[in-house]
Design an enzyme around this catalytic site. Structure first.
Site, PDB file in Angstrom:
ATOM      1  N   ARG A  42       9.324  -6.336  -5.999  1.00 39.49           N
ATOM      2  CA  ARG A  42      10.844  -4.992  -5.669  1.00 39.49           C
ATOM      3  C   ARG A  42      11.956  -6.300  -4.588  1.00 39.49           C
ATOM      4  O   ARG A  42      12.883  -5.352  -3.756  1.00 39.49           O
ATOM      5  CB  ARG A  42       9.864  -4.549  -4.663  1.00 39.49           C
ATOM      6  CG  ARG A  42       8.150  -3.436  -4.865  1.00 39.49           C
ATOM      7  CD  ARG A  42       9.299  -2.084  -6.305  1.00 39.49           C
ATOM      8  NE  ARG A  42       8.187  -1.970  -6.097  1.00 39.49           N
ATOM      9  CZ  ARG A  42       7.450  -1.946  -7.355  1.00 39.49           C
ATOM     10  NH1 ARG A  42       6.794  -3.051  -7.689  1.00 39.49           N
ATOM     11  NH2 ARG A  42       6.234  -1.071  -7.317  1.00 39.49           N
TER      12      ARG A  42
ATOM     13  N   SER B  75       7.598   5.179  -4.115  1.00 37.29           N
ATOM     14  CA  SER B  75       6.502   5.048  -3.300  1.00 37.29           C
ATOM     15  C   SER B  75       8.121   4.820  -1.515  1.00 37.29           C
ATOM     16  O   SER B  75       8.590   3.900  -2.559  1.00 37.29           O
ATOM     17  CB  SER B  75       6.237   3.775  -3.238  1.00 37.29           C
ATOM     18  OG  SER B  75       5.110   3.455  -4.150  1.00 37.29           O
TER      19      SER B  75
ATOM     20  N   GLU C  60      11.181   1.394   0.331  1.00 39.07           N
ATOM     21  CA  GLU C  60      11.202   0.951  -0.277  1.00 39.07           C
ATOM     22  C   GLU C  60      12.516   1.710  -1.366  1.00 39.07           C
ATOM     23  O   GLU C  60      13.329   0.952  -2.256  1.00 39.07           O
ATOM     24  CB  GLU C  60       9.805   1.015  -1.668  1.00 39.07           C
ATOM     25  CG  GLU C  60       9.772   0.140  -2.935  1.00 39.07           C
ATOM     26  CD  GLU C  60       9.990   1.430  -3.857  1.00 39.07           C
ATOM     27  OE1 GLU C  60       9.764   0.266  -4.657  1.00 39.07           O
ATOM     28  OE2 GLU C  60      10.193   2.031  -4.081  1.00 39.07           O
TER      29      GLU C  60
HETATM   30  P1  FAD Z   1      18.577   4.663  -8.399  1.00 36.96           P
HETATM   31  O1  FAD Z   1      18.132   5.549  -7.507  1.00 36.96           O
HETATM   32  O2  FAD Z   1      19.954   5.501  -8.780  1.00 36.96           O
HETATM   33  O3  FAD Z   1      19.530   3.213  -7.731  1.00 36.96           O
HETATM   34  C1  FAD Z   1      18.513   2.618  -7.389  1.00 36.96           C
HETATM   35  C2  FAD Z   1      19.898   1.474  -6.201  1.00 36.96           C
HETATM   36  O4  FAD Z   1      20.348   0.485  -7.607  1.00 36.96           O
HETATM   37  C3  FAD Z   1      20.750   1.450  -5.597  1.00 36.96           C
HETATM   38  O5  FAD Z   1      21.156   0.392  -4.548  1.00 36.96           O
HETATM   39  C4  FAD Z   1      21.609   1.691  -6.812  1.00 36.96           C
HETATM   40  O6  FAD Z   1      22.917   1.884  -6.282  1.00 36.96           O
HETATM   41  C5  FAD Z   1      21.509   0.520  -7.226  1.00 36.96           C
HETATM   42  N1  FAD Z   1      22.014   0.431  -8.893  1.00 36.96           N
HETATM   43  C6  FAD Z   1      21.834   2.003  -9.918  1.00 36.96           C
HETATM   44  N2  FAD Z   1      21.976   1.356 -11.262  1.00 36.96           N
HETATM   45  C7  FAD Z   1      22.762   0.229 -10.753  1.00 36.96           C
HETATM   46  C8  FAD Z   1      23.259  -0.233 -11.602  1.00 36.96           C
HETATM   47  N3  FAD Z   1      24.012  -0.294 -13.392  1.00 36.96           N
HETATM   48  N4  FAD Z   1      24.827  -1.246 -11.372  1.00 36.96           N
HETATM   49  C9  FAD Z   1      24.948  -1.313  -9.901  1.00 36.96           C
HETATM   50  N5  FAD Z   1      23.304  -0.895  -9.090  1.00 36.96           N
HETATM   51  C10 FAD Z   1      22.741  -0.840  -9.269  1.00 36.96           C
HETATM   52  N6  FAD Z   1       9.190   1.505  -9.122  1.00 36.96           N
HETATM   53  C11 FAD Z   1       8.640   0.620  -9.227  1.00 36.96           C
HETATM   54  O7  FAD Z   1       9.347  -0.293  -9.782  1.00 36.96           O
HETATM   55  N7  FAD Z   1       8.095   0.903 -10.136  1.00 36.96           N
HETATM   56  C12 FAD Z   1       6.905   2.582  -9.733  1.00 36.96           C
HETATM   57  O8  FAD Z   1       5.728   2.670 -10.845  1.00 36.96           O
HETATM   58  C13 FAD Z   1       7.688   2.909 -10.467  1.00 36.96           C
HETATM   59  N8  FAD Z   1       7.445   4.207  -9.743  1.00 36.96           N
HETATM   60  C14 FAD Z   1       8.215   5.750  -9.556  1.00 36.96           C
HETATM   61  C15 FAD Z   1       7.586   6.832  -9.664  1.00 36.96           C
HETATM   62  C16 FAD Z   1       8.388   7.854  -9.263  1.00 36.96           C
HETATM   63  C17 FAD Z   1       7.827   9.422  -9.224  1.00 36.96           C
HETATM   64  C18 FAD Z   1       9.470   7.742  -8.422  1.00 36.96           C
HETATM   65  C19 FAD Z   1      10.406   8.502  -8.392  1.00 36.96           C
HETATM   66  C20 FAD Z   1      10.373   6.387  -8.639  1.00 36.96           C
HETATM   67  C21 FAD Z   1       9.514   5.007  -9.353  1.00 36.96           C
HETATM   68  N9  FAD Z   1       9.833   3.839  -9.106  1.00 36.96           N
HETATM   69  C22 FAD Z   1       8.876   2.615  -9.405  1.00 36.96           C
HETATM   70  C23 FAD Z   1      11.281   3.832  -8.495  1.00 36.96           C
HETATM   71  C24 FAD Z   1      12.174   3.953  -8.806  1.00 36.96           C
HETATM   72  O9  FAD Z   1      11.932   4.486 -10.315  1.00 36.96           O
HETATM   73  C25 FAD Z   1      12.980   2.360  -9.807  1.00 36.96           C
HETATM   74  O10 FAD Z   1      13.241   1.940  -8.178  1.00 36.96           O
HETATM   75  C26 FAD Z   1      13.942   2.415 -10.485  1.00 36.96           C
HETATM   76  O11 FAD Z   1      14.448   1.710 -11.444  1.00 36.96           O
HETATM   77  C27 FAD Z   1      15.178   3.294 -10.025  1.00 36.96           C
HETATM   78  O12 FAD Z   1      15.936   3.117 -11.760  1.00 36.96           O
HETATM   79  P2  FAD Z   1      17.864   4.612 -10.888  1.00 36.96           P
HETATM   80  O13 FAD Z   1      18.425   4.634 -12.117  1.00 36.96           O
HETATM   81  O14 FAD Z   1      16.418   6.011 -10.786  1.00 36.96           O
HETATM   82  O15 FAD Z   1      18.030   4.205 -10.130  1.00 36.96           O
HETATM   83  N1  EPU Z   2      -5.239   4.151  -1.533  1.00 34.18           N
HETATM   84  C1  EPU Z   2      -6.127   4.222  -0.639  1.00 34.18           C
HETATM   85  N2  EPU Z   2      -5.651   6.158  -0.558  1.00 34.18           N
HETATM   86  C2  EPU Z   2      -4.926   6.578  -1.089  1.00 34.18           C
HETATM   87  C3  EPU Z   2      -4.937   6.035  -2.401  1.00 34.18           C
HETATM   88  C4  EPU Z   2      -4.157   4.730  -2.217  1.00 34.18           C
HETATM   89  O1  EPU Z   2      -6.278   4.104   0.150  1.00 34.18           O
HETATM   90  O2  EPU Z   2      -4.870   8.166  -1.351  1.00 34.18           O
HETATM   91  C5  EPU Z   2      -5.213   2.337  -1.666  1.00 34.18           C
HETATM   92  C6  EPU Z   2      -6.215   2.216  -2.352  1.00 34.18           C
HETATM   93  O3  EPU Z   2      -6.846   0.809  -1.716  1.00 34.18           O
HETATM   94  C7  EPU Z   2      -5.517   1.621  -3.259  1.00 34.18           C
HETATM   95  C8  EPU Z   2      -4.368   0.699  -2.824  1.00 34.18           C
HETATM   96  O4  EPU Z   2      -4.452   2.143  -1.764  1.00 34.18           O
HETATM   97  O5  EPU Z   2      -6.158   0.680  -4.138  1.00 34.18           O
HETATM   98  C9  EPU Z   2      -3.706   1.274  -3.762  1.00 34.18           C
HETATM   99  O6  EPU Z   2      -3.083   1.866  -4.145  1.00 34.18           O
HETATM  100  P1  EPU Z   2      -1.889   2.354  -5.901  1.00 34.18           P
HETATM  101  O7  EPU Z   2      -3.152   1.388  -6.947  1.00 34.18           O
HETATM  102  O8  EPU Z   2      -2.315   3.507  -6.078  1.00 34.18           O
HETATM  103  O9  EPU Z   2      -0.553   1.393  -6.214  1.00 34.18           O
HETATM  104  P2  EPU Z   2       0.074   1.556  -4.436  1.00 34.18           P
HETATM  105  O10 EPU Z   2      -0.315   0.738  -4.245  1.00 34.18           O
HETATM  106  O11 EPU Z   2       0.281   2.687  -3.840  1.00 34.18           O
HETATM  107  C10 EPU Z   2       2.617   0.297  -6.170  1.00 34.18           C
HETATM  108  C11 EPU Z   2       3.493   0.416  -6.478  1.00 34.18           C
HETATM  109  C12 EPU Z   2       3.852   1.392  -7.299  1.00 34.18           C
HETATM  110  C13 EPU Z   2       2.411   1.176  -8.909  1.00 34.18           C
HETATM  111  C14 EPU Z   2       1.502   1.054  -8.314  1.00 34.18           C
HETATM  112  C15 EPU Z   2       0.691   0.110  -9.559  1.00 34.18           C
HETATM  113  C16 EPU Z   2       4.677  -0.105  -4.676  1.00 34.18           C
HETATM  114  C17 EPU Z   2       5.342  -0.508  -3.475  1.00 34.18           C
HETATM  115  N3  EPU Z   2       3.863   1.101  -5.377  1.00 34.18           N
HETATM  116  O12 EPU Z   2       1.556   1.201  -5.524  1.00 34.18           O
HETATM  117  O13 EPU Z   2       4.868   1.715  -7.524  1.00 34.18           O
HETATM  118  O14 EPU Z   2       3.322   2.225  -9.273  1.00 34.18           O
HETATM  119  O15 EPU Z   2       1.218   0.147  -7.832  1.00 34.18           O
HETATM  120  O16 EPU Z   2       1.322  -0.436 -10.083  1.00 34.18           O
HETATM  121  O17 EPU Z   2       4.338  -1.570  -4.550  1.00 34.18           O
HETATM  122  C18 EPU Z   2       7.066   2.769  -7.166  1.00 34.18           C
HETATM  123  O18 EPU Z   2       7.371   1.045  -6.595  1.00 34.18           O
HETATM  124  O19 EPU Z   2       8.176   3.338  -6.232  1.00 34.18           O
HETATM  125  C19 EPU Z   2       5.563   2.680  -7.174  1.00 34.18           C
HETATM  126  C20 EPU Z   2       5.233   4.272  -7.447  1.00 34.18           C
END
Ligand code: FAD
Ligand code: EPU
Length: 332
Positions: free
Chosen positions: A156, A224, A320
């Site tokens: 991240r 997250s 995050e």
């Molecule tokens: P924004 O929120 O619009 O911007 C994020 C940051 O980037 C800000 O600092 C903004 O200023 C900057 N920025 C955006 N575009 C540009 C650009 N072109 N140039 C310069 N700066 C820019 N993330 C994960 O890594 N893994 C996951 O599994 C994951 N799951 C998610 C699930 C859900 C339901 C949600 C809501 C979010 C999740 N995220 C996850 C977080 C998110 O999807 C990512 O961080 C994504 O890359 C954000 O994209 P955005 O365009 O919406 O960014």
């Molecule tokens: N867990 C609990 N209780 C719960 C849920 C989870 O104890 O209710 C514990 C379990 O031990 C489980 C662990 O948390 O194994 C990890 O949970 P999960 O696999 O759901 O993933 P996470 O670590 O919470 C991360 C990323 C997600 C990404 C998933 C899958 C971060 C901060 N988050 O979540 O990214 O989708 O792994 O790879 O690294 C995001 O960045 O927005 C995001 C959703």
């Protein structure tokens, strides 16, 4: 004032003084003089951004489009505009039998934001496919390019969140995907798949994500809320004496990563409400907005979680998500 509620997935009510759409880096370069001395926030699809209150500045929404594909004997090269939607790109590639992005299906947001926090899920991080990132330097007006190594990717993390923070607009990302593809199905939820195709991994990832994470189109959230903390092994071993089931993932010889969801769950926050902000019942690392939440409620719940984790586990959670107050970025 311009409403931001639909421009960030958390959906809090907030406005900006102005919104401008950026369609090319050349256009962005022309805007630089006007931006001097003003506060602004660069926005993709707002899925990692929470506007806590009205923002007294301009929101610059990146809408740079375009996908160009080059085929080489051993690999594909893709040049993708920063404003393209990430998940649509994953589908676009799979439709053409270009494999590799499938574990990262259904991550909301734009292609341009993906390298900033090195998006990752289900055992894959975007860095492994990045060839270079093209951006406009906001200090000098120069167009620049960074190779994958120069991006200094981590969990991240990247140079864009460190030395270059606030100094760039990404316009295009170049990806390289090998033709020889190998499934990455090591993550717990994917292990049961038997010799899966890329499309089967895609389908499973979509299924798991839909079961676990709230759909931001229905319930406001930003994924997250905190990062999974990376802690010294010595601290982990101490904690294990009190919390024998605390999971960990290896990082290096001195550190492990622990799931923040586990820590928050253990402290009983799951399902807790403050005003309209909720600690999600099936994934407590995700905070949600029931529609009536405020920035104050969100900060209040996030602070309670952070303080409780620090008190019980001696671990400092880091957000995050990007939290934007009236004058710019803040921390919990
Ligand atoms: P924004 O929120 O619009 O911007 C994020 C940051 O980037 C800000 O600092 C903004 O200023 C900057 N920025 C955006 N575009 C540009 C650009 N072109 N140039 C310069 N700066 C820019 N993330 C994960 O890594 N893994 C996951 O599994 C994951 N799951 C998610 C699930 C859900 C339901 C949600 C809501 C979010 C999740 N995220 C996850 C977080 C998110 O999807 C990512 O961080 C994504 O890359 C954000 O994209 P955005 O365009 O919406 O960014
Ligand atoms: N867990 C609990 N209780 C719960 C849920 C989870 O104890 O209710 C514990 C379990 O031990 C489980 C662990 O948390 O194994 C990890 O949970 P999960 O696999 O759901 O993933 P996470 O670590 O919470 C991360 C990323 C997600 C990404 C998933 C899958 C971060 C901060 N988050 O979540 O990214 O989708 O792994 O790879 O690294 C995001 O960045 O927005 C995001 C959703």
């Amino acid at each position: 004032m311009y409403p931001l509620q639909t421009l960030h997935t958390f959906g809090l009510h907030a406005c900006a003084q102005e919104i401008e759409y950026i369609h090319s880096l050349a256009q962005a370069k022309k805007m630089l003089n006007n931006l001097a001395g003003r506060s602004y926030y660069i926005l993709g699809e707002g899925s990692n951004t929470v506007f806590l209150e009205d923002f007294t500045g301009s929101v610059l929404k990146v809408a740079i489009k375009g996908i160009a594909l080059q085929e080489h004997p051993e690999h594909y090269e893709l040049h993708v505009g920063a404003g393209e939607n990430w998940h649509e790109l994953v589908e676009w590639c799979l439709d053409r039998d270009i494999n590799g992005f499938e574990n990262l299906a259904l991550i909301p947001g734009t292609v341009g934001a993906a390298p900033i926090q090195n998006i990752g899920a289900y055992g894959v991080e975007i860095e492994q496919f990045i060839q270079s990132v093209e951006y406009l330097c906001l200090l000098t007006g120069e167009l620049k390019s960074l190779s994958r190594e120069e991006c200094q990717f981590g969990y991240r993390d990247s140079i864009f969140k460190q030395q270059l923070a606030g100094k760039f607009i990404i316009g295009m990302v170049k990806f390289r995907l090998a033709k020889r593809w190998q499934a990455n199905a090591e993550y717990a939820e994917l292990k049961a798949l038997d010799n899966p195709s890329a499309k089967q991994i895609f389908a499973k990832v979509v299924e798991v994500r839909q079961a676990k994470l709230p759909d931001p189109k229905k319930v406001g959230n930003a994924g997250s809320f905190f990062k999974n903390p990376i802690i010294p092994i010595v601290l982990y071993q101490n904690l294990l004496q009190r919390f024998t089931s605390l999971p960990s993932y290896p990082v290096d010889k001195q550190h492990v990563k622990v799931p923040a969801a586990w820590l928050i769950d253990k402290l009983g926050f799951k399902g807790k409400y403050i005003g309209g902000i909720h600690c999600h019942a099936s994934q407590p690392l995700v905070l949600t907005n029931n529609g009536s939440g405020t920035g104050e409620d969100l900060l209040s719940l996030a602070k309670q979680i952070k303080q409780a984790v620090k008190h019980e586990f001696s671990i400092e959670l880091e957000n995050e998500v990007q939290l934007v107050s009236n004058s710019g970025l803040v921390n919990v």
